[in-house]
Motif scaffolding. Structure first.
Motif, mmCIF file in Angstrom:
data_model
loop_
_atom_site.group_PDB
_atom_site.id
_atom_site.type_symbol
_atom_site.label_atom_id
_atom_site.label_comp_id
_atom_site.label_asym_id
_atom_site.label_seq_id
_atom_site.Cartn_x
_atom_site.Cartn_y
_atom_site.Cartn_z
ATOM 1 N N GLU A 160 -10.554 1.732 5.792
ATOM 2 C CA GLU A 160 -10.624 0.277 5.677
ATOM 3 C C GLU A 160 -12.086 -0.133 5.686
ATOM 4 N N ALA A 171 -6.140 7.163 1.543
ATOM 5 C CA ALA A 171 -5.823 5.844 1.001
ATOM 6 C C ALA A 171 -6.894 4.854 1.425
ATOM 7 N N LEU A 197 2.098 3.277 2.302
ATOM 8 C CA LEU A 197 1.526 4.363 3.089
ATOM 9 C C LEU A 197 2.616 5.267 3.651
ATOM 10 N N VAL A 214 -6.182 6.332 6.454
ATOM 11 C CA VAL A 214 -6.594 5.128 5.740
ATOM 12 C C VAL A 214 -8.071 4.847 5.973
ATOM 13 N N LEU A 240 -5.575 0.096 -2.367
ATOM 14 C CA LEU A 240 -5.090 -1.274 -2.518
ATOM 15 C C LEU A 240 -6.171 -2.171 -1.950
ATOM 16 N N ALA A 250 0.820 -1.216 0.000
ATOM 17 C CA ALA A 250 0.000 0.000 0.000
ATOM 18 C C ALA A 250 0.849 1.260 0.000
ATOM 19 N N THR A 283 -4.877 6.938 -3.356
ATOM 20 C CA THR A 283 -4.473 5.578 -3.710
ATOM 21 C C THR A 283 -5.460 4.581 -3.116
ATOM 22 N N VAL A 299 -7.449 0.936 1.887
ATOM 23 C CA VAL A 299 -6.777 -0.359 1.972
ATOM 24 C C VAL A 299 -7.757 -1.317 2.623
ATOM 25 N N ALA A 303 -4.013 -2.490 -7.167
ATOM 26 C CA ALA A 303 -3.568 -1.163 -6.746
ATOM 27 C C ALA A 303 -4.112 -0.110 -7.703
#
Length: 301
Positions: A73, A140, A65, A71, A168, A63, A166, A142, A224
């Protein structure tokens, strides 16, 4: 009827011996915690819990980071990946649909990594229906996404949260192939084009079945995504063309887009206006070409 609320489980000093270092949840801890919470993983919620520390570290490493990342989740479950993400970022907002798991997660983190507990926010919600999130905007995504709704959840969050730079995501291998596929390849389809509207997408590796509990009957893969400016044009209009083009994959676009355009002749007129051969099939077009086609004027417009 109100949902059953199970008291949170304290892990310190009572959990079965777990060999995983760094506070991560290994297979023994995962099963013990699930038993104490009376959690039986269900296909309906797409619950397959990660329990392998090396896989969790690999996901966090992939990921890429930064200490400043916030993040998001989705589907943290029992918290195995959450614990890895907390140590690599500034904050984690975890969205969990199961109230028992959502209630337990802060306690698990407080017991396993108390120094990181203030970095966690838990939201009890269906990620497909989330319209806003508390705290700082996430940068992000993830997540080990529930396989039965992985694509809709991913697309919803990319649209809802422009702050996401981003992503992932761990998904079914077949879905991973579709998300990352390029024009002209066998796996290219609706998920490929719609994901490409938001980001550059690539496969980021495979994940073996035994690192999950229960063990899934399908292979898994990492995808990704890196946010980029979307093509010129309207997203909803472009996605409508994409849906129409792939509804009948074996037809050329003149026929496939007849209903969307009003008639085969109107479809041909708009295709030619966009510089696209009317005999081309949808799987040959890039997201930029779909956007250009959506922006053409209807016949007589």
């Amino acid at each position: 009827m109100a949902a059953l609320r199970v008291p949170p489980v304290r892990l310190t000093g009572t959990l079965s011996t777990d060999p995983e270092p760094g506070g991560l949840l290994g297979p023994v801890a995962i099963r013990d915690l699930a038993q104490r919470l009376d959690v039986r993983p269900t296909k309906t919620l797409g619950q397959n819990f990660l329990h392998d520390a090396n896989t969790i570290r690999r996901i966090v490493r992939t990921a890429d980071l930064t200490p400043d990342d916030v993040v998001l989740e989705v589907g943290p479950g029992l918290g195995s990946l959450t614990l890895g993400l907390l140590g690599a970022s500034a904050h984690v907002t975890a969205v969990e649909i199961d109230p028992r798991l959502a209630d337990q997660l802060p306690h698990t983190v407080a017991d396993r990594a108390p120094e990181l507990a203030d970095r966690l926010t838990v939201v009890t919600a269906d990620a497909l229906r989330v319209t806003e999130l508390p705290g700082p905007p996430p940068t992000a995504l993830v997540a080990n996404l529930p396989y039965n709704v992985a694509v809709p959840v991913l697309l919803h969050l990319l649209e809802l949260l422009p702050s996401l730079r981003t992503a992932l995501v761990l998904v079914q291998a077949e879905v991973a192939d579709r998300l990352a596929a390029g024009p002209g390849t066998p796996a290219y389809g609706v998920p490929s084009v719609k994901a490409a509207w938001y980001a550059d997408v690539r496969r980021a590796g495979n994940v073996p079945r035994p690192v999950f509990w229960p063990v899934p009957n399908v292979d898994s893969g990492l995808v990704a995504l890196t946010r980029r400016p979307h093509p010129p044009g309207d997203r909803a209009a472009t996605f409508a063309v994409v849906d129409a083009a792939f509804a009948t994959r074996r037809k050329g676009l003149r026929a496939a887009l007849a209903r969307w355009a009003g008639s085969p002749a109107a479809a041909e007129q708009r295709l030619r206006a966009a510089g696209i051969d009317p005999t081309t099939r949808g799987e040959q077009l890039s997201v930029e070409q779909f956007a250009r086609l959506a922006a053409t004027e209807p016949a007589g417009g």
